[in-house]
Scaffold this motif. Structure first.
Motif, mmCIF file in Angstrom:
data_model
loop_
_atom_site.group_PDB
_atom_site.id
_atom_site.type_symbol
_atom_site.label_atom_id
_atom_site.label_comp_id
_atom_site.label_asym_id
_atom_site.label_seq_id
_atom_site.Cartn_x
_atom_site.Cartn_y
_atom_site.Cartn_z
ATOM 1 N N ILE A 61 8.482 6.298 -25.215
ATOM 2 C CA ILE A 61 8.844 5.395 -24.108
ATOM 3 C C ILE A 61 7.647 5.102 -23.205
ATOM 4 N N PRO A 62 6.972 6.107 -22.623
ATOM 5 C CA PRO A 62 5.842 5.770 -21.746
ATOM 6 C C PRO A 62 4.633 5.227 -22.496
ATOM 7 N N LEU A 63 4.370 5.722 -23.731
ATOM 8 C CA LEU A 63 3.202 5.241 -24.464
ATOM 9 C C LEU A 63 3.369 3.781 -24.862
ATOM 10 N N SER A 64 4.540 3.415 -25.347
ATOM 11 C CA SER A 64 4.785 2.020 -25.726
ATOM 12 C C SER A 64 4.726 1.114 -24.505
ATOM 13 N N GLY A 65 5.302 1.569 -23.401
ATOM 14 C CA GLY A 65 5.245 0.770 -22.170
ATOM 15 C C GLY A 65 3.818 0.567 -21.702
ATOM 16 N N ALA A 66 3.009 1.626 -21.781
ATOM 17 C CA ALA A 66 1.617 1.529 -21.331
ATOM 18 C C ALA A 66 0.816 0.572 -22.209
ATOM 19 N N LEU A 67 1.012 0.675 -23.522
ATOM 20 C CA LEU A 67 0.254 -0.180 -24.441
ATOM 21 C C LEU A 67 0.735 -1.626 -24.415
ATOM 22 N N ALA A 68 2.007 -1.831 -24.130
ATOM 23 C CA ALA A 68 2.537 -3.197 -24.083
ATOM 24 C C ALA A 68 2.190 -3.905 -22.780
ATOM 25 N N LEU A 69 2.297 -3.172 -21.659
ATOM 26 C CA LEU A 69 2.169 -3.788 -20.343
ATOM 27 C C LEU A 69 0.838 -3.517 -19.662
ATOM 28 N N GLY A 70 0.010 -2.650 -20.267
ATOM 29 C CA GLY A 70 -1.313 -2.402 -19.706
ATOM 30 C C GLY A 70 -1.313 -1.481 -18.514
ATOM 31 N N TRP A 71 -0.508 -0.448 -18.540
ATOM 32 C CA TRP A 71 -0.492 0.509 -17.432
ATOM 33 C C TRP A 71 -1.779 1.319 -17.427
ATOM 34 N N GLY A 72 -2.304 1.590 -16.238
ATOM 35 C CA GLY A 72 -3.481 2.445 -16.097
ATOM 36 C C GLY A 72 -4.647 1.952 -16.935
ATOM 37 N N PRO A 73 -5.271 2.845 -17.715
ATOM 38 C CA PRO A 73 -6.451 2.449 -18.503
ATOM 39 C C PRO A 73 -6.114 1.747 -19.821
ATOM 40 N N PRO A 82 -4.843 -1.082 -22.535
ATOM 41 C CA PRO A 82 -4.850 -2.547 -22.629
ATOM 42 C C PRO A 82 -3.426 -3.087 -22.743
ATOM 43 N N ALA A 83 -3.216 -4.300 -22.249
ATOM 44 C CA ALA A 83 -1.906 -4.951 -22.358
ATOM 45 C C ALA A 83 -1.837 -5.677 -23.699
ATOM 46 N N LEU A 84 -1.233 -5.046 -24.691
ATOM 47 C CA LEU A 84 -1.202 -5.588 -26.051
ATOM 48 C C LEU A 84 0.078 -6.358 -26.365
ATOM 49 N N GLY A 85 0.999 -6.444 -25.417
ATOM 50 C CA GLY A 85 2.241 -7.150 -25.675
ATOM 51 C C GLY A 85 3.106 -6.416 -26.683
ATOM 52 N N LEU A 86 3.821 -7.178 -27.526
ATOM 53 C CA LEU A 86 4.723 -6.556 -28.493
ATOM 54 C C LEU A 86 3.975 -5.683 -29.490
ATOM 55 N N ALA A 87 2.725 -6.018 -29.782
ATOM 56 C CA ALA A 87 1.933 -5.167 -30.677
ATOM 57 C C ALA A 87 1.793 -3.767 -30.082
ATOM 58 N N GLY A 88 1.708 -3.687 -28.762
ATOM 59 C CA GLY A 88 1.614 -2.389 -28.098
ATOM 60 C C GLY A 88 2.890 -1.577 -28.229
ATOM 61 N N LEU A 89 4.043 -2.280 -28.205
ATOM 62 C CA LEU A 89 5.305 -1.566 -28.379
ATOM 63 C C LEU A 89 5.363 -0.868 -29.733
ATOM 64 N N SER A 90 5.006 -1.616 -30.785
ATOM 65 C CA SER A 90 5.068 -1.012 -32.120
ATOM 66 C C SER A 90 3.958 0.016 -32.321
ATOM 67 N N LEU A 91 2.775 -0.225 -31.738
ATOM 68 C CA LEU A 91 1.677 0.740 -31.868
ATOM 69 C C LEU A 91 2.039 2.069 -31.222
ATOM 70 N N GLY A 92 2.684 2.011 -30.067
ATOM 71 C CA GLY A 92 3.095 3.250 -29.406
ATOM 72 C C GLY A 92 4.069 4.036 -30.254
ATOM 73 N N GLN A 93 5.060 3.349 -30.810
ATOM 74 C CA GLN A 93 6.065 4.028 -31.634
ATOM 75 C C GLN A 93 5.452 4.610 -32.903
ATOM 76 N N ILE A 94 4.637 3.827 -33.592
ATOM 77 C CA ILE A 94 4.043 4.295 -34.845
ATOM 78 C C ILE A 94 3.096 5.470 -34.585
ATOM 79 N N SER A 95 2.343 5.423 -33.495
ATOM 80 C CA SER A 95 1.407 6.512 -33.168
ATOM 81 C C SER A 95 2.149 7.828 -32.975
ATOM 82 N N VAL A 96 3.243 7.780 -32.227
ATOM 83 C CA VAL A 96 4.015 9.004 -31.976
ATOM 84 C C VAL A 96 4.649 9.508 -33.262
ATOM 85 N N PHE A 97 5.194 8.610 -34.069
ATOM 86 C CA PHE A 97 5.832 9.043 -35.307
ATOM 87 C C PHE A 97 4.812 9.566 -36.313
#
Length: 460
Positions: free
Chosen positions: A194-206, A208-223
């Protein structure tokens, strides 16, 4: 002798044997409740992860929200196949082998499960890489939503090997009677995503804001991390199995695929039904689609409750079928399925009477048309949640028995009644209410066909 007592592999094997004995001799109701509780918790947290993903997409924009809607049925198909269809088949095969006292065969089934998972994940990746762009473009009419869906898919599907390895390995552990470890790993994965996908999608903190690609990247990274932990847990002997490819043959793949391939039809039927009904309801406008979507979302949230009970039943039924205890296996299947039907049915009846308690969480009072559609859905469909849950729970129990003909036939009946009925009733002028009647009829057909078939044949 003391060395043997303290040997980790021996201790793990003894613990696994004790869990298998519990599946074979423990009190049915109490054992099911004990095994199902951690599964339900993990699945509810997973549902929260899926809801948060939609919320993050909404923060990106309308086109992103539309894009996630386009790609979600395919993502759901991966999850249903890896955790439910093939996952249940893996758990069933392992538990049946252990119930028959064949621990060595169970160890070879682990290797077969990993090969199957990797092969199917590769097939998904190849298909999406080759056909993803034209498919999403066609679905979106060449609009921005198609590009958004593609940006998500081009990360998720090449990386879905992580999802497949996670669920196949956790299914092995469940087949050994251990529900706590898979639940712990899935809960941790969902919470971390949840927080990793949000951060990668929306650009929280350091980030990047990757949009929907960030949502899937966060999920795949954790899995990916979860898969490594799960594979190490099993390969190191901590599940109580000695994993080996020596002696691996076609019969081991057949043990899994005989149930898994047939079970996959159930997942395909579900996805086809959802996509078709969504298209039919969408003809009545955005308000109708919003009201239906909120009603269907509660239905989807009920699925994890059934899966929690169902995963426990798959292991218990499998072990008892492997040991030749068909009567006890049937008693387990009916006990868990009736309980799941009662729980989910109670929730359905509650919201059929008080639909605004759910709809009000998402809609303002001035959204009159969407509220009316949602109320109509709940009052028509929710009373049939019990039969839907009964059929779905019996599907998981039937996976354990290695006999999935009746749940698949029930799924086919649901698809025909829901889609065909919706087309006929809406064309005949019954409007949105006619579509909801067809959905309710499909649920009733699913539960009744499955239950009557199993009652008559007793998994023979």
């Amino acid at each position: 002798m003391s060395a043997a007592i303290t040997d980790p592999d021996s201790l793990a094997a003894d613990a696994r044997a004790a869990r298998t004995q519990l599946l074979l001799t423990g009190p049915v109701g109490a054992t099911l409740a004990r095994l199902a509780a951690p599964n339900i918790l993990a699945m509810l947290v997973s549902a929260a992860m899926n809801i948060s993903e939609a919320a993050f997409a909404g923060m990106i924009g309308v086109s992103a929200l539309a894009g996630i809607a386009l790609v979600y049925p395919l993502v759901m198909l991966v999850q249903m196949l890896s955790a439910g269809s093939m996952g249940g088949a893996i758990s069933s095969a392992v538990s049946r082998a252990l119930g028959a006292g064949e621990a060595a065969r169970a160890g070879r089934l682990v290797v077969a499960a990993w090969v199957i998972a990797g092969t199917i994940a590769l097939a998904f990746a190849v298909v999406l890489l080759l056909f993803g762009a034209p498919m999403f473009s066609a679905l979106s009419g060449g609009g921005e939503a198609g590009q958004q869906a593609l940006s998500y898919a081009m990360i998720y599907f090449p990386g879905c090997i992580a999802v497949w390895l996670t669920h196949s390995t956790l299914s092995v552990i469940r087949g050994c009677g251990n529900m706590a470890m898979p639940s712990l790993l899935l809960t941790g994965a969902s919470i971390a995503t949840i927080p990793l996908s949000g951060a990668l999608a929306l650009g929280w903190g350091p980030f990047p804001a990757l949009g929907l690609a960030g949502l899937s990247l966060g999920q795949i990274s954790v899995f990916a991390v979860t898969a490594l932990i799960a594979v190490f847990y099993v390969a190191s002997g901590r599940a109580g199995l000695r994993v080996s490819g020596i002696g691996l043959g076609l019969r081991h793949f057949a043990d899994i695929l005989r149930v898994g391939a047939a079970s996959s039809l159930n997942a395909l039927q579900t996805v086809i039904t959802i996509v078709a009904i969504t298209a039919i309801v969408g003809q009545f406008g955005e308000a109708a689609l919003a009201g239906y979507g909120l009603g269907a979302r509660l239905e989807f949230i009920m699925v994890p409750v059934v899966f929690g009970v169902g995963a426990a039943m798959t292991a218990m039924v499998g072990a008892n079928m492997g040991a030749g205890n068909r009567d006890r296996a049937l008693r387990i299947g009916w006990t868990g399925s009736v309980a799941a039907g009662a729980i989910v049915g109670g929730v359905g009846l509650f919201f059929a009477l008080f639909p605004d308690l759910w709809l009000g969480l998402f809609l303002e009072p001035d959204n009159v048309a969407a509220l009316a559609a949602g109320r109509s859905y709940f009052r028509t469909v929710a009373p049939f949640y019990a039969l839907f849950a009964l059929g779905l729970a019996l599907y998981f129990a039937s996976q354990g028995a290695g006999r999935v003909f009746w749940p698949i036939l029930g799924g086919g009946a649901r698809m025909i009644v829901a889609i065909g009925g919706a087309l006929v009733l809406t064309s005949a002028g019954f409007g949105l209410g006619g579509a909801f009647v067809a959905i309710a009829g499909g649920m009733a057909a699913y539960g009744l066909v499955t239950a009557v078939g199993i009652a008559l044949t007793r998994w023979r």
